[in-house]
Design a protein around this motif. Sequence first.
Motif, PDB file in Angstrom:
ATOM      1  N   GLU A 127      -6.798  16.873  24.624  1.00 47.57           N
ATOM      2  CA  GLU A 127      -5.630  17.180  25.445  1.00 47.57           C
ATOM      3  C   GLU A 127      -5.422  18.687  25.540  1.00 47.57           C
ATOM      4  N   VAL A 128      -5.089  19.155  26.748  1.00 49.66           N
ATOM      5  CA  VAL A 128      -4.738  20.560  26.935  1.00 49.66           C
ATOM      6  C   VAL A 128      -3.552  20.930  26.048  1.00 49.66           C
ATOM      7  N   ALA A 129      -2.606  19.994  25.903  1.00 53.71           N
ATOM      8  CA  ALA A 129      -1.402  20.250  25.112  1.00 53.71           C
ATOM      9  C   ALA A 129      -1.749  20.628  23.676  1.00 53.71           C
ATOM     10  N   PHE A 130      -2.764  19.994  23.105  1.00 53.82           N
ATOM     11  CA  PHE A 130      -3.158  20.291  21.724  1.00 53.82           C
ATOM     12  C   PHE A 130      -3.557  21.754  21.593  1.00 53.82           C
ATOM     13  N   TRP A 131      -4.384  22.243  22.514  1.00 50.22           N
ATOM     14  CA  TRP A 131      -4.903  23.598  22.409  1.00 50.22           C
ATOM     15  C   TRP A 131      -3.861  24.642  22.791  1.00 50.22           C
ATOM     16  N   LEU A 132      -3.002  24.336  23.759  1.00 52.10           N
ATOM     17  CA  LEU A 132      -1.927  25.269  24.081  1.00 52.10           C
ATOM     18  C   LEU A 132      -0.953  25.389  22.918  1.00 52.10           C
ATOM     19  N   HIS A 133      -0.705  24.267  22.239  1.00 52.98           N
ATOM     20  CA  HIS A 133       0.156  24.310  21.054  1.00 52.98           C
ATOM     21  C   HIS A 133      -0.487  25.136  19.953  1.00 52.98           C
ATOM     22  N   ALA A 134      -1.803  24.963  19.774  1.00 49.81           N
ATOM     23  CA  ALA A 134      -2.514  25.754  18.770  1.00 49.81           C
ATOM     24  C   ALA A 134      -2.450  27.247  19.110  1.00 49.81           C
ATOM     25  N   LEU A 135      -2.548  27.570  20.398  1.00 48.70           N
ATOM     26  CA  LEU A 135      -2.489  28.969  20.817  1.00 48.70           C
ATOM     27  C   LEU A 135      -1.131  29.596  20.516  1.00 48.70           C
ATOM     28  N   THR A 136      -0.064  28.807  20.635  1.00 47.15           N
ATOM     29  CA  THR A 136       1.259  29.364  20.329  1.00 47.15           C
ATOM     30  C   THR A 136       1.350  29.743  18.852  1.00 47.15           C
ATOM     31  N   TRP A 137       0.707  28.963  17.986  1.00 45.09           N
ATOM     32  CA  TRP A 137       0.707  29.298  16.561  1.00 45.09           C
ATOM     33  C   TRP A 137      -0.154  30.527  16.286  1.00 45.09           C
ATOM     34  N   VAL A 138      -1.264  30.644  16.999  1.00 42.54           N
ATOM     35  CA  VAL A 138      -2.101  31.843  16.855  1.00 42.54           C
ATOM     36  C   VAL A 138      -1.297  33.072  17.287  1.00 42.54           C
ATOM     37  N   GLN A 139      -0.609  32.944  18.422  1.00 43.84           N
ATOM     38  CA  GLN A 139       0.198  34.060  18.914  1.00 43.84           C
ATOM     39  C   GLN A 139       1.278  34.436  17.906  1.00 43.84           C
ATOM     40  N   MET A 140       1.960  33.423  17.343  1.00 40.05           N
ATOM     41  CA  MET A 140       3.024  33.712  16.392  1.00 40.05           C
ATOM     42  C   MET A 140       2.480  34.402  15.140  1.00 40.05           C
ATOM     43  N   LEU A 141       1.350  33.922  14.636  1.00 38.92           N
ATOM     44  CA  LEU A 141       0.767  34.512  13.437  1.00 38.92           C
ATOM     45  C   LEU A 141       0.293  35.936  13.700  1.00 38.92           C
ATOM     46  N   VAL A 142      -0.364  36.146  14.848  1.00 33.98           N
ATOM     47  CA  VAL A 142      -0.846  37.485  15.195  1.00 33.98           C
ATOM     48  C   VAL A 142       0.319  38.448  15.352  1.00 33.98           C
ATOM     49  N   SER A 143       1.347  38.010  16.089  1.00 38.91           N
ATOM     50  CA  SER A 143       2.492  38.895  16.311  1.00 38.91           C
ATOM     51  C   SER A 143       3.225  39.192  15.014  1.00 38.91           C
ATOM     52  N   SER A 144       3.318  38.214  14.124  1.00 35.55           N
ATOM     53  CA  SER A 144       3.973  38.445  12.832  1.00 35.55           C
ATOM     54  C   SER A 144       3.178  39.434  11.987  1.00 35.55           C
ATOM     55  N   MET A 145       1.855  39.320  12.037  1.00 39.15           N
ATOM     56  CA  MET A 145       1.006  40.270  11.311  1.00 39.15           C
ATOM     57  C   MET A 145       1.209  41.685  11.851  1.00 39.15           C
ATOM     58  N   LEU A 146       1.320  41.794  13.173  1.00 36.90           N
ATOM     59  CA  LEU A 146       1.517  43.104  13.779  1.00 36.90           C
ATOM     60  C   LEU A 146       2.864  43.700  13.390  1.00 36.90           C
TER      61      LEU A 146
END
Length: 465
Positions: A338-357
């Motif tokens: 499902e596209v939804a699975f990967w878009l949801h995963a991307l939001t977590w990647v974005q959150m983790l990356v932005s928090s690290m920054l």
Amino acid sequence: MSVTVTRRRSTAIVLGIVALLIIAAWAGHHAVETLRALDGDGTQFGLLFTIGFAFIVLQTILYFLERPVAAWPWHEKLVLDKLHVTVPVPVYNEDPELLRRCLWSLLEQERRPNLVYVVDDGSDLAKVDYGQIYREFGRAARLAGVEARWVRTANQGKRHAQGVVFADTSDTDIYVTVDSDALLDRRAIRELLRPFRSEKVQSVAGIVVASNVDKNWLTRLTDLWFVTAQLVTRSGLSAVGSVLVNSGPLAAYRAAVCRDNLDGYLNESFMGRRVSFSDDSMLTLYAKMRGRTVQQPSAVVLSAMPETVSHHARQYVRWMRGSFIRSCWRARYLPMTEVAFWLHALTWVQMLVSSMLVIALFVVAPLAGVGLAPWMLVVTAAIGLMQAFRYMTYRRSDVSLGSQLLTLAMFPLAVMWAFFFLRGIRWYGILTCWKTGWGTRQTVEVRAETTVAEAEDPQRALVAA
């Protein structure tokens, strides 16, 4: 009291051009940074910024693809108008005047519901009195040709109150869920039904704006942040039929989504504790597992937002705890195809990356004596402004243009508020996710006199640009 909505495309086109220009400028910078990083000469954060840039470009493309669904006249008349629509209205310690406005806005719909089912979930009768509303609403509903039911139960939470309705309405085709302080646009229900012309669509989210936007700086900030999030993040997900969270003040579901999953909905537990919040995202997940979940940007509702930092923080903590719990279920139950699975995963990647920054730029770098490059703040502000412009696609007659521009001018504060304050609350919510109590509405927290201002014309309009 009634509201209306009219959309104008020209504003969206202009804002789209502005957004694309900003993206183009930022893309040029990051293309250079990426090449330098590959040669070993880039900044230490070049790759992280490039990942973040790629995600925002994808998100921008997706949210500009979203369009309101229009029904074919023959299909609306022969199919959509014949759907049996039930509106469950859970009530708990709501201000009586806000509840009154909610109920009358349902009766003033262009496409009226067949049944409005109010469930008083054990409100404290020493603090609120709904007796007069109960009597007046019953008479008004009969005159409008709408069936009305009103029951009172022991306090068991919003899900239980909705469950009473789901279990007692076997003839319903569509459930339109609302909050008890929701003031619906006159065309809200008709617009919500239109995406159901596709048999694949299982749920439809509406757009929520603050009814008390003019109250103080916090309500302005919340309205700007919340509306923008719906028109950026959720619009992008809607373009691919993968909305993950509908908003409580206005959403619609095929009846089977609610009834077939009623036992799981009422008895969800996490870490051995009963989950009483995150009901909207749970229903959305059930819907997504059956088909497409979309947003209808032409379906609008006004809702009272928190007016104090305490209320705002408690609400957001509850949302973030629910978001983390729901993320666990999405990872478990959404297929990886499902596209939804990967878009949801991307939001977590974005959150983790932005928090690290955030930690690297604002904690580690200053401690190490490294200065912050000014362009980093410029890029952050440019992204915030690009997304905040989406807020202006909705013009409201209950709010002056000057007031709306004042709210838009708060975008730097909104960016910083989300960047630091809400981010911290999000992590706090994740780290305390086992606390699954509701956390708000032990008493009336927002009152009608501080929401939609009275006007000479009782038919205040909401005009979407």
